[in-house]
Motif scaffolding. Structure first.
Motif, mmCIF file in Angstrom:
data_model
loop_
_atom_site.group_PDB
_atom_site.id
_atom_site.type_symbol
_atom_site.label_atom_id
_atom_site.label_comp_id
_atom_site.label_asym_id
_atom_site.label_seq_id
_atom_site.Cartn_x
_atom_site.Cartn_y
_atom_site.Cartn_z
ATOM 1 N N THR A 109 0.942 -1.178 -0.051
ATOM 2 C CA THR A 109 -0.121 0.241 -0.034
ATOM 3 C C THR A 109 0.980 1.026 -0.055
ATOM 4 O O THR A 109 2.149 1.082 0.311
ATOM 5 C CB THR A 109 -0.829 0.064 1.239
ATOM 6 O OG1 THR A 109 -0.167 -0.017 2.480
ATOM 7 C CG2 THR A 109 -1.798 -1.109 1.124
ATOM 8 N N CYS A 110 0.387 2.239 -0.597
ATOM 9 C CA CYS A 110 1.164 3.523 -0.524
ATOM 10 C C CYS A 110 0.228 4.817 -0.294
ATOM 11 O O CYS A 110 -0.991 4.694 -0.177
ATOM 12 C CB CYS A 110 1.805 3.693 -1.815
ATOM 13 S SG CYS A 110 0.640 3.677 -3.326
ATOM 14 N N GLY A 111 0.908 5.909 -0.232
ATOM 15 C CA GLY A 111 0.523 7.393 -0.212
ATOM 16 C C GLY A 111 0.653 8.183 -1.306
ATOM 17 O O GLY A 111 1.792 8.173 -1.583
ATOM 18 N N PHE A 177 7.474 6.289 8.494
ATOM 19 C CA PHE A 177 6.229 6.715 7.978
ATOM 20 C C PHE A 177 5.729 8.063 8.244
ATOM 21 O O PHE A 177 5.186 8.789 7.873
ATOM 22 C CB PHE A 177 5.089 5.841 8.573
ATOM 23 C CG PHE A 177 3.787 6.065 8.261
ATOM 24 C CD1 PHE A 177 2.621 6.755 9.079
ATOM 25 C CD2 PHE A 177 3.156 5.294 7.097
ATOM 26 C CE1 PHE A 177 1.558 6.695 8.465
ATOM 27 C CE2 PHE A 177 1.889 5.644 6.618
ATOM 28 C CZ PHE A 177 1.012 6.324 7.416
ATOM 29 N N GLN A 181 7.974 11.182 5.681
ATOM 30 C CA GLN A 181 6.813 11.305 4.563
ATOM 31 C C GLN A 181 6.217 12.616 4.964
ATOM 32 O O GLN A 181 5.098 12.773 4.666
ATOM 33 C CB GLN A 181 6.050 10.193 4.540
ATOM 34 C CG GLN A 181 6.535 8.907 4.246
ATOM 35 C CD GLN A 181 5.568 7.754 4.125
ATOM 36 O OE1 GLN A 181 4.372 7.791 4.022
ATOM 37 N NE2 GLN A 181 6.116 6.487 3.788
ATOM 38 N N ARG A 183 5.274 14.064 7.697
ATOM 39 C CA ARG A 183 4.075 14.146 8.559
ATOM 40 C C ARG A 183 4.716 14.773 9.683
ATOM 41 O O ARG A 183 5.781 14.508 10.201
ATOM 42 C CB ARG A 183 3.513 12.822 8.725
ATOM 43 C CG ARG A 183 2.707 12.134 7.692
ATOM 44 C CD ARG A 183 2.138 10.884 8.162
ATOM 45 N NE ARG A 183 1.254 10.318 7.250
ATOM 46 C CZ ARG A 183 1.426 9.437 6.220
ATOM 47 N NH1 ARG A 183 2.689 8.890 6.131
ATOM 48 N NH2 ARG A 183 0.477 9.033 5.440
ATOM 49 N N GLU A 210 6.398 5.168 -0.034
ATOM 50 C CA GLU A 210 6.060 3.689 0.738
ATOM 51 C C GLU A 210 7.354 3.599 1.599
ATOM 52 O O GLU A 210 8.038 4.577 1.350
ATOM 53 C CB GLU A 210 5.400 2.861 -0.169
ATOM 54 C CG GLU A 210 6.400 2.624 -1.642
ATOM 55 C CD GLU A 210 7.533 1.656 -1.263
ATOM 56 O OE1 GLU A 210 7.116 0.336 -1.058
ATOM 57 O OE2 GLU A 210 8.529 1.929 -1.132
ATOM 58 N N MET A 211 7.745 2.246 1.744
ATOM 59 C CA MET A 211 8.696 1.936 2.736
ATOM 60 C C MET A 211 9.643 0.957 2.349
ATOM 61 O O MET A 211 10.626 0.482 3.257
ATOM 62 C CB MET A 211 8.404 2.026 4.105
ATOM 63 C CG MET A 211 7.633 3.168 4.499
ATOM 64 S SD MET A 211 6.781 3.218 6.306
ATOM 65 C CE MET A 211 8.321 3.351 7.278
ATOM 66 N N VAL A 234 -3.619 4.069 -0.505
ATOM 67 C CA VAL A 234 -4.617 4.014 0.630
ATOM 68 C C VAL A 234 -4.688 5.369 1.157
ATOM 69 O O VAL A 234 -5.391 5.755 1.999
ATOM 70 C CB VAL A 234 -4.302 2.870 1.521
ATOM 71 C CG1 VAL A 234 -4.470 1.695 1.006
ATOM 72 C CG2 VAL A 234 -2.897 3.337 2.085
ATOM 73 N N ALA A 235 -3.898 6.459 0.527
ATOM 74 C CA ALA A 235 -3.887 7.757 1.085
ATOM 75 C C ALA A 235 -3.486 8.586 -0.089
ATOM 76 O O ALA A 235 -2.818 8.344 -1.286
ATOM 77 C CB ALA A 235 -2.494 8.155 2.085
HETATM 78 O O1 LIG Z 1 0.802 7.410 3.161
HETATM 79 C C1 LIG Z 1 1.349 6.175 3.283
HETATM 80 C C2 LIG Z 1 0.259 5.300 3.071
HETATM 81 C C3 LIG Z 1 0.859 3.912 2.883
HETATM 82 N N1 LIG Z 1 2.241 3.538 3.334
HETATM 83 C C4 LIG Z 1 3.008 4.822 3.466
HETATM 84 O O2 LIG Z 1 4.162 4.326 3.406
HETATM 85 N N2 LIG Z 1 2.598 6.018 3.449
#
Ligand SMILES: O=c1cc[nH]c(=O)[nH]1
Ligand SMILES: O=P(O)(O)O[C@H]1O[C@H](CO)[C@@H](O)[C@H]1O
Length: 281
Positions: A109-111, A177, A181, A183, A210-211, A234-235
């Motif tokens: 999943t990713c943002g 995360f 990213q 945040r 993502e990571m 997902v974001a």
């Molecule tokens: O914002 C996100 C959502 C999923 N995975 C991430 O690394 N970042």
């Protein structure tokens, strides 16, 4: 203290440690893992991925590493979770390679950091910005984290066959995360540059955060193995929306891509050519 399981005692050489004949962390041994391995971060996603196959068996579960092996369209396939981030992903690649895996497809999943990349859509990741941390332990920062062209092509073919909305582009893999990213940390903790990374990457056309991809792609490149990835959005950090969806679709695209790769690998082998190309065989 009775709650502790009897911690078996193993002996092996420390350089490439094993645990009673299986790999020390993933607990899989030779013959238990297919050459094609789907790699989600979340261990709970492995049985969900395996449920889309024709047949599947649990192989091992230890720490963040859950492994299933099965068949899809007669092709042997496995899925092993990586856990979150580079360190555990590198361990998974090292130990899966040791037991014969040679093609890795991240199913994550990713943002999104671009407005047109919407929650629920898929991103096929062609390369990754190496903010993962772990790949710096392996090679100089200028070395590229590049997916294998054949895996990217198979993922695009699969997404088209399944008629799913997808993007193709670069991810930025981070070592955290939150701060990594852009945040804020707890209670609004930031540094003067916290917001800089997302803005500069967005201007560079990077599609998502993502990571794990940068670690996976760097190691696969260094080891002469093949890697690629398909992620569910997902974001979206532009619209500040979080909406968990598309994960099953990403699993179906990755599984279909394995079927396609197996077919292409057979055609290449029959052709006797050295490098795959679309009309080979
Ligand atoms: O914002 C996100 C959502 C999923 N995975 C991430 O690394 N970042
Ligand atoms: O859903 P997975 O595959 O874990 O991937 C994403 O989700 C985690 C962060 O929520 C990180 O691992 C990131 O890469």
């Amino acid at each position: 203290m009775g709650g502790w399981r009897a911690m078996e005692r193993w002996r092996s050489e420390a350089t490439r440690p094993q645990a009673g004949g299986v790999q020390y962390h993933i607990r899989c041994g030779p013959g238990q893992v297919a050459r094609y391995v789907l790699m989600p971060g979340d261990p709970d996603r492995v049985p969900l991925i395996a449920s889309t196959w024709d047949e599947a068996q649990p192989v091992a579960r230890h720490r963040e590493y859950t492994t299933y092996t099965g068949k899809v369209g007669g092709v042997a396939i496995s899925s092993t979770s990586t856990g979150i981030g580079g360190p555990s992903t590198a361990i998974a690649v090292e130990e899966l390679a040791e037991v014969g895996a040679d093609t890795f497809i991240r199913v994550g999943t990713c943002g999104a950091i671009q407005p047109e990349v919407r929650c629920g859509e898929l991103v096929i990741v062609s390369a990754a910005v190496r903010h993962d941390g772990t790949s710096d332990d392996y090679v100089e920062p200028a070395y590229p984290a590049a997916a294998h062209y054949q895996v990217v092509a198979a993922l695009v073919e699969a997404a088209e066959r399944l008629g799913l909305p997808y993007h193709v582009g670069v991810a930025a893999s981070t070592a955290s995360f939150h701060a990594g990213q852009s945040r804020p940390g707890w209670r609004g903790y930031t540094q003067t540059w916290t917001g800089q990374r997302i803005e500069d990457l967005r201007r560079a056309g990077v599609l998502i955060f993502e990571m794990e991809a940068a670690t996976l792609y760097t190691l696969a490149g260094l080891f002469g193995l093949r890697a690629g990835g398909v992620m569910a959005v997902v974001a979206n950090r532009v619209t500040d929306e979080m909406s968990y969806g598309g994960v099953e679709e990403s699993a179906r695209v990755a599984t279909e891509a394995v079927r396609i790769l197996a077919e292409w690998d057979q055609r290449l082998q029959r052709s006797g050519r050295r490098h795959w190309y679309p009309s080979v065989g």
